[in-house]
Design an enzyme around this catalytic site. Structure first.
Site, PDB file in Angstrom:
ATOM      1  N   ASP A 483      -3.826   5.126  -0.082  1.00 43.95           N
ATOM      2  CA  ASP A 483      -3.742   6.336  -0.896  1.00 43.95           C
ATOM      3  C   ASP A 483      -4.989   7.193  -0.832  1.00 43.95           C
ATOM      4  O   ASP A 483      -4.971   8.359  -1.188  1.00 43.95           O
ATOM      5  CB  ASP A 483      -3.596   5.928  -2.370  1.00 43.95           C
ATOM      6  CG  ASP A 483      -2.175   5.637  -2.742  1.00 43.95           C
ATOM      7  OD1 ASP A 483      -1.322   6.474  -2.441  1.00 43.95           O
ATOM      8  OD2 ASP A 483      -1.929   4.579  -3.345  1.00 43.95           O
TER       9      ASP A 483
HETATM   10  C1  BGC Z   1      -6.631   4.290  -5.689  1.00 43.68           C
HETATM   11  C2  BGC Z   1      -6.498   5.264  -6.813  1.00 43.68           C
HETATM   12  C3  BGC Z   1      -5.207   6.008  -6.614  1.00 43.68           C
HETATM   13  C4  BGC Z   1      -4.074   5.022  -6.547  1.00 43.68           C
HETATM   14  C5  BGC Z   1      -2.783   5.730  -6.307  1.00 43.68           C
HETATM   15  C6  BGC Z   1      -5.527   3.322  -5.813  1.00 43.68           C
HETATM   16  O1  BGC Z   1      -5.681   2.243  -4.989  1.00 43.68           O
HETATM   17  O2  BGC Z   1      -7.892   3.685  -5.672  1.00 43.68           O
HETATM   18  O3  BGC Z   1      -7.572   6.108  -6.948  1.00 43.68           O
HETATM   19  O4  BGC Z   1      -4.987   6.953  -7.595  1.00 43.68           O
HETATM   20  O5  BGC Z   1      -4.309   3.988  -5.626  1.00 43.68           O
HETATM   21  O6  BGC Z   1      -1.698   4.933  -6.163  1.00 43.68           O
HETATM   22  C1  NOJ Z   2      -2.490   1.157  -4.987  1.00 37.78           C
HETATM   23  C2  NOJ Z   2      -1.136   1.716  -4.816  1.00 37.78           C
HETATM   24  O1  NOJ Z   2      -0.297   1.265  -5.845  1.00 37.78           O
HETATM   25  C3  NOJ Z   2      -0.542   1.353  -3.486  1.00 37.78           C
HETATM   26  O2  NOJ Z   2       0.667   2.025  -3.331  1.00 37.78           O
HETATM   27  C4  NOJ Z   2      -1.503   1.701  -2.383  1.00 37.78           C
HETATM   28  O3  NOJ Z   2      -0.925   1.365  -1.179  1.00 37.78           O
HETATM   29  C5  NOJ Z   2      -2.831   1.041  -2.584  1.00 37.78           C
HETATM   30  N1  NOJ Z   2      -3.342   1.444  -3.843  1.00 37.78           N
HETATM   31  C6  NOJ Z   2      -3.826   1.348  -1.486  1.00 37.78           C
HETATM   32  O4  NOJ Z   2      -4.396   2.589  -1.618  1.00 37.78           O
END
Ligand code: BGC
Ligand code: NOJ
Length: 808
Positions: A483
């Site tokens: 993400d």
């Molecule tokens: C990120 C967040 C983000 C989220 C979204 C996380 O792993 O560190 O900042 O908003 O994923 O799904």
């Molecule tokens: C947390 C999110 O829930 C997931 O969808 C994503 O793949 C990981 N963060 C890695 O960014």
């Protein structure tokens, strides 16, 4: 250092002190009513949706921590203590919290009072039950008071924390005998209320928080309890709570049992009231009558245990490694179930107000869950596919209550559609239920837009095919699985969300991870299409898996570094190659491209996994990238916003370690696979709970990496794709029990130390008792006494009960 221990026989983790580094929680409820419960009885409850149907209030980020919950106070003369230690913090003579599968048991001793509290949500009813047993172990008679207290949330958890000009005027309750009904907004458009009940006539109550606590007190020192008399306050504007006071007289040796219940009721519009302003309590009274009888409470708990016995019986192993068995048979499967139910919505790190059900999250969570309750997996697949758009792209999340795509979180994550292919293939391989492909599923939930689920899959794959970049590799869009790899945002405004900020997409930035996904899931789809005799589709997708594979071999592999490149940025510059000054190698493409068998003949996968171990491995697993970014780069986005070694910038991101474990198995590197598996598996790192900090019975999202000042500290426990993928690594990688379209494939990749392994697996309603005799001999498999060619147990050759013997 440890703060407790595993009790495998009872399938519990026994926490021996309330002073854990963080609240260590458990989840109650497996259907509609859910509660989070910490080892000091903190937490909250909700019905179906943590944002829109929040029943009790929780203050995240509070100081001191975790003092919202269901609290029980005992006043014995001058001593006031809590069964779970908080909020009063009165030292207990004995404390234990046993977190089990969907229940938690607390034991406390103080002043010769011996108290046991059992908390759970019955399988079929929407309520949390707290059964309390008090024994007077002193030689004298005792007159004590017991108080049970909860604080209500005004149902919408976001409004509850924001809209005070309204909130401070709307609270309403009704008190009926020994039940307190929370009916805020029921007078108008809500058709639901909550109630808090105790099984015996109370000696006082309070429903107004300020009256109960006193103006300047917290939950650690409620004035009503200090004084010993409740005020019988009836709230009618703000701060609704429910508190029951019970004065108990206990003879020496006497035991008394009380049942507290927090319930949730929905009424039909035409049945809301019995008379003007008086709510219809019929359903609540039925529940109350049922559980006022302690026998029914015990029966419901026994049913819950039986439910778990049955679920876990689908997969049980014995390997000679106690910790491995513990993960396999109990905790990993349990976490898969919880994560599947909650997605990323409600934990002690996720407030339940922001993120609903994730698209890619649900698709992956399903992988570790589908063997337990395939019917629920089927339902979820249809829900998820319904938030896809007609061009194949998808909303990123949806709200569980409405099942509508969440426009605030947006779309444009280019990996999302492909996860649907992975999830549906996994569902069919597990169940053999091809009929799901004929289900008519809408786009963006629009009536009239329905196409078959099979078409949705084809459209998903086409989305990648129609969105290829300059190297013929998949465009990344807003981001892919990571993400935080936001290659098209270029955000320079503080506070902007990387997830929803305007995407300055010039259709240049490409993802080699998505390439791996496309090749892996594309090939799975090809097999599916062949099975259905859809030759044109199968040829068409096969053609593209070849194209993307070729492009990856050409442009997606760093031949100097010896591993897969991560991406190309918006300037078409490499990310995650040996030519980059920072972020030289990323874990994600190594696992996925190897699983997709990209460049297999040239041995690219082997090199990639070897070099991943070389550069990324630390004590707790493989870091997501190395070396971390030392400053913010607008062209990379959120990934570079984190301090080095945390989150996506260089922690061990537990979610993608199993990809590498699976890839190591794919390369027959059994010892390395097992070694990597053990580094982050909770049961193996229980001893460093003081460093790790999160619960030692579940995976966390991340463990801080070498570059962090907090090396080894974990965050974001419970709701993480680490659970399902670790289960896949354990069951399909190491143990090698792999559901396939035509049956069960058995291809163990065992470390030398696992010599005798047995696996009991329920597959397509048939039982398999598999025993592996691991001596290093050539692979040989027998099904019910007869030798089988290859490693596939074809479904049609299997009986209701099967004995499988493997020599290898
Ligand atoms: C990120 C967040 C983000 C989220 C979204 C996380 O792993 O560190 O900042 O908003 O994923 O799904
Ligand atoms: C947390 C999110 O829930 C997931 O969808 C994503 O793949 C990981 N963060 C890695 O960014």
């Amino acid at each position: 250092m440890k703060y407790g221990h595993f009790d495998d026989r009872n399938r519990e983790y026994i926490i021996e002190t309330p002073h854990t580094p963080l609240p260590w929680i458990n989840y109650l409820g497996v259907n509609d009513f859910h509660s989070l419960i910490s080892n000091t009885l903190g937490g909250y409850s909700f019905f179906k949706d943590a944002k829109l149907r929040r029943i009790t209030r929780y203050r995240y980020n509070n100081v001191p921590r975790d003092i919202s919950g269901r609290f029980f106070y005992i006043k014995d003369g001058e001593t006031i203590f809590n069964i779970g230690y908080l909020p009063c913090k009165t030292p207990l003579d004995y404390y234990v919290c046993r977190h089990g599968l969907s229940y938690s048991i607390f034991q406390a001793k103080k002043n010769d009072l011996d108290v046991t509290l059992t908390a759970f949500v019955p399988l079929k009813d929407s309520c949390e039950i707290n059964k309390i047993e008090i024994v007077n172990n002193s030689k004298e008679e005792k007159d004590i008071s017991l108080y049970g207290v909860v604080e209500f949330c005004l149902y919408n958890a976001v409004d509850d924390a924001n809209n005070y000009q309204r909130n401070l005027n709307i609270a309403e309750v009704e008190i009926d005998d020994t039940t307190i009904y929370h009916k805020t907004e029921y007078r108008e458009r809500r058709n639901h209320y909550a109630f808090y009940h105790v099984s015996r006539k109370h000696d006082g109550f309070d429903t107004d928080r300020n009256t109960f606590l006193g103006l300047e007190n917290g939950f650690d020192s409620p004035e009503a309890i200090q004084k010993g008399t409740s005020y019988n306050s009836v709230v009618s504007d703000c701060y609704p709570i429910a508190s029951h006071q019970l004065n108990l007289h206990l003879k020496p040796g006497e035991k008394q049992t009380l049942v507290f219940m927090l319930g949730f009721i929905e009424n039909k519009q035409e049945e809301k009231f019995v008379s003007k302003g008086i709510i219809n309590k019929k359903k609540a009274q039925e529940l109350i009558a049922k559980y006022d009888d302690v026998c029914n409470v015990d029966k419901a708990l026994a049913e819950l245990k039986e439910y778990w016995d049955n679920l876990l019986a689908h997969f049980q192993v014995s390997t000679g490694d106690e910790k491995f068995n513990r993960m396999a048979n109990i905790w990993n499967q349990y976490q898969c179930m919880v994560t599947y139910m909650m997605s990323r919505s409600a934990s002690y790190f996720e407030t339940g107000t922001g993120r609903g059900m994730g698209f890619r999250d649900s698709c992956q969570d399903l992988l570790g869950f589908v063997h337990m309750i395939p019917e629920k997996a089927r339902e979820r697949i249809i829900d998820i596919a319904s938030i896809q758009f007609e061009d194949g792209s998808t909303y990123h999340q949806y709200q569980p209550l409405t099942k509508r795509g969440n426009a605030d979180i947006g779309s444009g994550f280019n990996d999302d559609p492909l996860w649907l292919v992975g999830a549906v293939c996994a569902y069919i391989k597990e169940t053999g239920d091809y009929s799901i492909l004929e289900e008519m599923v809408p786009f963006d939930n629009k009536v009239g837009s329905e196409k078959t689920l099979y078409d949705h899959l084809l459209i998903s794959l086409n989305y990648t095919i129609h969105n290829l970049g300059p190297h013929g590799l998949p465009l990344i869009g807003r981001a892919d699985w990571n993400d935080c790899l936001n290659l098209n945002c270029f955000s320079l405004t503080d506070g902007e969300s990387f997830q929803t900020v305007e995407n300055n997409d010039t259709h240049t930035a490409e993802s080699i991870f998505i390439a791996g996904m496309f090749v892996k899931y594309g090939k799975e789809f090809v097999q599916l299409a062949q099975h259905l005799d859809k030759q044109t589709d199968s040829n068409y997708i096969l053609e593209y898996t070849k194209v993307i594979e070729e492009n990856t071999v050409k442009y997606g592999f760093d031949y100097e570094g010896g591993y897969f490149i991560r991406a190309y940025d918006a300037y078409s510059k490499e990310i995650g190659s040996s030519r980059c000054p920072e972020g030289k190698i990323f874990i994600e493409p190594q696992g996925f491209c190897t699983l997709a068998r990209i460049g297999q003949e040239q041995g690219l996968g082997k090199k990639a996994v070897q070099n991943s171990l070389k550069y990324l491995l630390n004590d707790y697993g493989c870091e997501i990238l190395y070396p971390p970014y030392s400053q913010y780069y607008p062209e990379y986005g959120e990934i570079s916003s984190y301090p080095e070694g945390t989150k996506e910038n260089g922690s061990v991101f537990n979610h993608n370690n199993p990809w590498l474990t699976l890839a190591l198995c794919e390369e027959n590197m059994a010892e390395e696979a097992f070694d990597l598996y053990k580094r982050n598996a909770p049961a193996y790192i229980e001893d460093i709970s003081d460093i790790h900090q999160t619960e030692p019975y579940v995976y966390s999202q991340m463990i801080a990496g070498r570059a962090s000042k907090q090396y080894g500290r974990a965050k974001n426990s419970w709701l993480t794709g680490s659970a399902s993928w670790s289960f896949v690594a354990l069951s399909e990688g190491i143990l090698g029990v792999i559901p396939d379209y035509d049956g069960l494939r058995i291809r163990p990749c065992l470390p030398k130390e696992m010599k005798e392994v047995t696996i009991d697996r329920l597959y397509r309603k048939k039982k398999f008792h598999i025993s592996v005799h691991h001596t290093g001999a050539p692979y040989k498999m027998k099904l019910n006494g007869k030798e089988v060619e290859g490693n596939l147990l074809r479904a049609e050759q299997c009986l209701d009960d099967n004995i499988v013997e493997i020599d290898m």
